[in-house]
Design an enzyme around this catalytic site. Structure first.
Site, PDB file in Angstrom:
ATOM      1  CB  ALA A 172      26.975  79.980  81.501  1.00  0.00           C
ATOM      2  CE  LYS A 207      26.375  99.242  80.695  1.00  0.00           C
ATOM      3  NZ  LYS A 207      26.060  98.045  81.464  1.00  0.00           N
ATOM      4  CB  VAL A 248      21.499  65.517  80.372  1.00  0.00           C
ATOM      5  CG1 VAL A 248      21.797  64.688  81.612  1.00  0.00           C
ATOM      6  CG2 VAL A 248      22.779  65.861  79.639  1.00  0.00           C
ATOM      7  CG  LEU A 295      21.176  82.234  84.138  1.00  0.00           C
ATOM      8  CD1 LEU A 295      20.029  82.074  83.144  1.00  0.00           C
ATOM      9  CD2 LEU A 295      21.019  83.541  84.898  1.00  0.00           C
ATOM     10  CB  ILE A 319      27.696  88.333  80.777  1.00  0.00           C
ATOM     11  CG1 ILE A 319      26.333  87.929  80.176  1.00  0.00           C
ATOM     12  CG2 ILE A 319      28.835  87.919  79.856  1.00  0.00           C
ATOM     13  CD1 ILE A 319      25.959  88.611  78.879  1.00  0.00           C
TER      14      ILE A 319
HETATM   15  C1  FAD Z   1      15.637  89.079  82.717  1.00  0.00           C
HETATM   16  C2  FAD Z   1      17.109  88.864  82.573  1.00  0.00           C
HETATM   17  C3  FAD Z   1      17.901  89.885  82.043  1.00  0.00           C
HETATM   18  C4  FAD Z   1      19.273  89.703  81.942  1.00  0.00           C
HETATM   19  N1  FAD Z   1      20.064  90.721  81.484  1.00  0.00           N
HETATM   20  C5  FAD Z   1      21.400  90.598  81.536  1.00  0.00           C
HETATM   21  C6  FAD Z   1      22.266  91.665  81.147  1.00  0.00           C
HETATM   22  O1  FAD Z   1      21.832  92.725  80.688  1.00  0.00           O
HETATM   23  N2  FAD Z   1      23.596  91.485  81.283  1.00  0.00           N
HETATM   24  C7  FAD Z   1      24.132  90.330  81.757  1.00  0.00           C
HETATM   25  O2  FAD Z   1      25.347  90.232  81.911  1.00  0.00           O
HETATM   26  N3  FAD Z   1      23.347  89.275  82.051  1.00  0.00           N
HETATM   27  C8  FAD Z   1      22.015  89.392  81.965  1.00  0.00           C
HETATM   28  N4  FAD Z   1      21.218  88.326  82.295  1.00  0.00           N
HETATM   29  C9  FAD Z   1      21.825  87.047  82.610  1.00  0.00           C
HETATM   30  C10 FAD Z   1      22.201  86.310  81.348  1.00  0.00           C
HETATM   31  O3  FAD Z   1      21.082  86.128  80.536  1.00  0.00           O
HETATM   32  C11 FAD Z   1      22.739  84.937  81.737  1.00  0.00           C
HETATM   33  O4  FAD Z   1      23.729  85.110  82.686  1.00  0.00           O
HETATM   34  C12 FAD Z   1      23.377  84.262  80.575  1.00  0.00           C
HETATM   35  O5  FAD Z   1      22.558  84.246  79.483  1.00  0.00           O
HETATM   36  C13 FAD Z   1      23.810  82.873  80.951  1.00  0.00           C
HETATM   37  O6  FAD Z   1      22.769  81.963  80.939  1.00  0.00           O
HETATM   38  P1  FAD Z   1      23.177  80.446  81.107  1.00  0.00           P
HETATM   39  O7  FAD Z   1      24.063  80.071  79.977  1.00  0.00           O
HETATM   40  O8  FAD Z   1      23.650  80.234  82.474  1.00  0.00           O
HETATM   41  O9  FAD Z   1      21.763  79.681  81.001  1.00  0.00           O
HETATM   42  P2  FAD Z   1      20.819  79.401  79.746  1.00  0.00           P
HETATM   43  O10 FAD Z   1      20.904  80.470  78.727  1.00  0.00           O
HETATM   44  O11 FAD Z   1      19.484  79.099  80.327  1.00  0.00           O
HETATM   45  O12 FAD Z   1      21.397  78.080  79.086  1.00  0.00           O
HETATM   46  C14 FAD Z   1      21.150  76.805  79.635  1.00  0.00           C
HETATM   47  C15 FAD Z   1      21.690  75.746  78.680  1.00  0.00           C
HETATM   48  O13 FAD Z   1      21.578  74.483  79.300  1.00  0.00           O
HETATM   49  C16 FAD Z   1      21.012  73.550  78.376  1.00  0.00           C
HETATM   50  N5  FAD Z   1      20.329  72.507  79.114  1.00  0.00           N
HETATM   51  C17 FAD Z   1      19.544  72.630  80.202  1.00  0.00           C
HETATM   52  N6  FAD Z   1      19.086  71.427  80.588  1.00  0.00           N
HETATM   53  C18 FAD Z   1      19.603  70.519  79.736  1.00  0.00           C
HETATM   54  C19 FAD Z   1      19.499  69.107  79.603  1.00  0.00           C
HETATM   55  N7  FAD Z   1      18.752  68.378  80.425  1.00  0.00           N
HETATM   56  N8  FAD Z   1      20.165  68.524  78.593  1.00  0.00           N
HETATM   57  C20 FAD Z   1      20.929  69.232  77.737  1.00  0.00           C
HETATM   58  N9  FAD Z   1      21.064  70.567  77.814  1.00  0.00           N
HETATM   59  C21 FAD Z   1      20.411  71.198  78.802  1.00  0.00           C
HETATM   60  C22 FAD Z   1      20.086  74.414  77.522  1.00  0.00           C
HETATM   61  O14 FAD Z   1      19.817  73.790  76.307  1.00  0.00           O
HETATM   62  C23 FAD Z   1      20.943  75.657  77.359  1.00  0.00           C
HETATM   63  O15 FAD Z   1      21.851  75.477  76.306  1.00  0.00           O
HETATM   64  C24 FAD Z   1      19.846  88.476  82.358  1.00  0.00           C
HETATM   65  C25 FAD Z   1      19.036  87.450  82.835  1.00  0.00           C
HETATM   66  C26 FAD Z   1      17.684  87.636  82.957  1.00  0.00           C
HETATM   67  C27 FAD Z   1      16.836  86.529  83.486  1.00  0.00           C
END
Ligand code: FAD
Length: 493
Positions: free
Chosen positions: A15, A77, A182, A329, A342
């Site tokens: 994200a 895909k 943070v 997320l 995604i």
């Molecule tokens: C079981 C599962 C299967 C999935 N399969 C799919 C799929 O097949 N297809 C699909 O499209 N999506 C899928 N997803 C969703 C996908 O994984 C997420 O949408 C995507 O990875 C985005 O995650 P994110 O970047 O929001 O969060 P995260 O990957 O959790 O990243 C969070 C970020 O925030 C940072 N952070 C948090 N707190 C702090 C802080 N206090 N200080 C500094 N940095 C901080 C972390 O270091 C990290 O860099 C799946 C999810 C799950 C749970």
């Protein structure tokens, strides 16, 4: 009036880096973009299957296809194969294609329904190019002016590698990355967030904050207390166990989704490994049992210890609150049954860019962002519920899913289709009629009647149309290279 000049992104998962790359590309140097991430906290580390609009992101960013495939270990895909979802032993595909060819006012499946009454034995998928290529393991981009020969596709990729790839592009374009955790969030007199303070006391101030901090939603929830709409009563799965395994000799161009006793298993082929996971409901099966189900159903050797992830299905009540926009997320979660997370990142950023303020944030733009986001989440939710609701399995979990009181609009859609096969795409629904059709038919609905318009054609014309369409949709399969050869060819460029 304050000109918006500083955007701060918290989080460097898919994200965070997708937001950074797209915002930089579109907004250029009109704003400064700073991204904070913590290697120590890490990312969620799953998420491998995508849907066709991801190709728009790659196009906007100007990614080279070969380089992208190489960097992210991606495969193609064309579809998802749903196995044992209706009942054990039965399967169907939800492809990205459109079966057959629709007439004005009437979709193709009405023509097929009449054909079947006349003795045609083929099902919907016999008229779907994506299906034929998926089962034959074939792929190449087809250059045809004929819209019925379109073969929409997406990718399976390693989302961690994709984020790294986007990081390289973003930093090169001028996004500033700060490594650190943070620890404190500062708020101004009006309640808006004014700055993030790192462990080393460094203060990073901004005007708009993009919360990409993952499930916890450090800014949108832990700081602003926005609230969460819990949808577990419709989609009760709350856990997943994920494990990578060795890749197969031959790589299929589709995701597998295999129903089990209290959930389902994904199998996603990448170039260097398979991604596997078991999504389940902890009220019906223990973690240990869920782990065994996954490990016993792996087709290749596991490459790591399985990892447990908990989640709650639902969405943040307001995905834009004050000067914080939640993307990824932190904005909500819908299980990966149709690979939509995604995509939700992508559409969240596109929406933000469309509404991006030149000066102060105004209530109407926030309201519009939240209205569109809510609609999008609800439409996807309903599509996911459909898969569970229309099952004929016997285990407690599935029996309960069959008796869930589904959202009103979904109940209406199902009733309409059952009565006379009619399907309408809701405003901006991510899923086209062809998607709803494939899942409804795949899960066992047979409409009671077809559209009377089809009766304007003589029997012979119906049979001829079906015969020609089937041949046309099947024909490219004989000429296309195998999926693996296509990937090898692209990597060698
Ligand atoms: C079981 C599962 C299967 C999935 N399969 C799919 C799929 O097949 N297809 C699909 O499209 N999506 C899928 N997803 C969703 C996908 O994984 C997420 O949408 C995507 O990875 C985005 O995650 P994110 O970047 O929001 O969060 P995260 O990957 O959790 O990243 C969070 C970020 O925030 C940072 N952070 C948090 N707190 C702090 C802080 N206090 N200080 C500094 N940095 C901080 C972390 O270091 C990290 O860099 C799946 C999810 C799950 C749970």
């Amino acid at each position: 009036m304050r000109q918006i000049q500083k955007v701060v992104i918290l989080g460097g998962g898919t994200a965070g880096w997708m937001s950074a790359a797209l915002m930089k590309k579109v907004l250029g140097d009109t704003v400064s973009i700073t991204l904070i991430e913590s290697d120590e906290i890490g990312t969620v580390g799953v998420g491998e299957a995508t849907i066709p609009p991801i190709r728009l992101v790659n196009n906007v960013l100007g990614l080279n296809e070969s380089e992208f495939l190489k960097e992210t270990k991606a495969t193609i895909k064309l579809a998802i194969r749903f196995e044992n979802w209706k009942r054990p032993g039965e399967s169907y595909f939800h492809t990205f294609g459109v079966p057959g060819k629709s007439m004005a006012f009437c979709h193709f499946h009405h023509v097929l329904a009449r054909g079947q009454k006349l003795g045609v034995e083929d099902d919907l998928w016999a008229y779907d190019l994506n299906y034929h290529c998926a089962v034959a393991g074939k792929f190449a981009q087809i250059n045809s002016q004929d819209p019925i020969m379109e073969m929409p596709f997406a990718y399976h990729f390693d989302a961690g590698l994709y984020a790294q790839f986007l990081r390289k592009i973003s930093e090169k374009a001028g996004v500033k990355r700060i490594e650190g955790k943070v620890q404190q969030v500062l708020r101004g007199q009006n309640g808006d967030i004014s700055a993030l303070v790192l462990e080393n006391s460094r203060k990073i101030d901004g005007e708009i904050f993009i919360d990409c901090s993952g499930f916890k939603g450090l800014l949108i929830e832990q700081t602003l207390g926005t609230g969460f709409d819990d949808w577990s009563h419709w989609l009760p799965c709350d856990s997943a166990i994920a494990v990578p395994s060795e890749h197969h000799q031959q790589t299929v161009p589709y995701t597998r989704s295999i129903a089990h006793k209290a959930g389902w298993q994904w199998q996603i082929p990448l170039q260097h490994r398979n991604g596997n996971g078991h999504v389940f409901c902890s009220r019906y099966i223990t973690d240990e049992e869920a782990r065994s189900v996954l490990m016993e159903n792996l087709e290749t050797k596991a490459l790591a210890e399985p990892r447990l992830i908990r989640f709650t299905t639902g969405r943040r009540r307001r995905q834009w609150n004050r000067n914080v926009v939640a993307i990824g997320l932190s904005s909500g979660f819908l299980e990966p049954l149709e690979s939509t997370s995604i995509h939700l990142i992508q559409s969240g950023i596109v929406r933000l860019l469309q509404l991006f303020p030149q000066h102060d944030i105004k209530p109407a733009m926030v309201e519009e962002y939240n209205r569109q986001s809510q609609l999008e989440f609800e439409q996807i939710r309903d599509f996911l519920v459909l898969h569970y609701y229309l099952n004929e399995r016997e285990e407690d979990f599935w029996n309960d899913m069959r008796h869930v009181q589904v959202p009103e609009l979904l109940a209406h859609k199902i009733a309409l289709f059952k009565e006379n096969g009619k399907l309408f795409r809701e405003q901006n629904d991510l899923f086209l009629e062809s998607s709803w059709l494939q899942v409804m038919v795949g899960q066992g609905i047979k409409p009671q009647e077809y559209h009377p318009l089809v009766n304007t054609l003589p029997d012979a014309a119906i049979i001829k149309m079906l015969t020609q369409l089937k041949a046309k949709k099947l024909e490219p399969v004989f000429h296309l290279p195998s999926h693996d050869d296509y990937i090898r060819h692209m990597l060698s460029r």
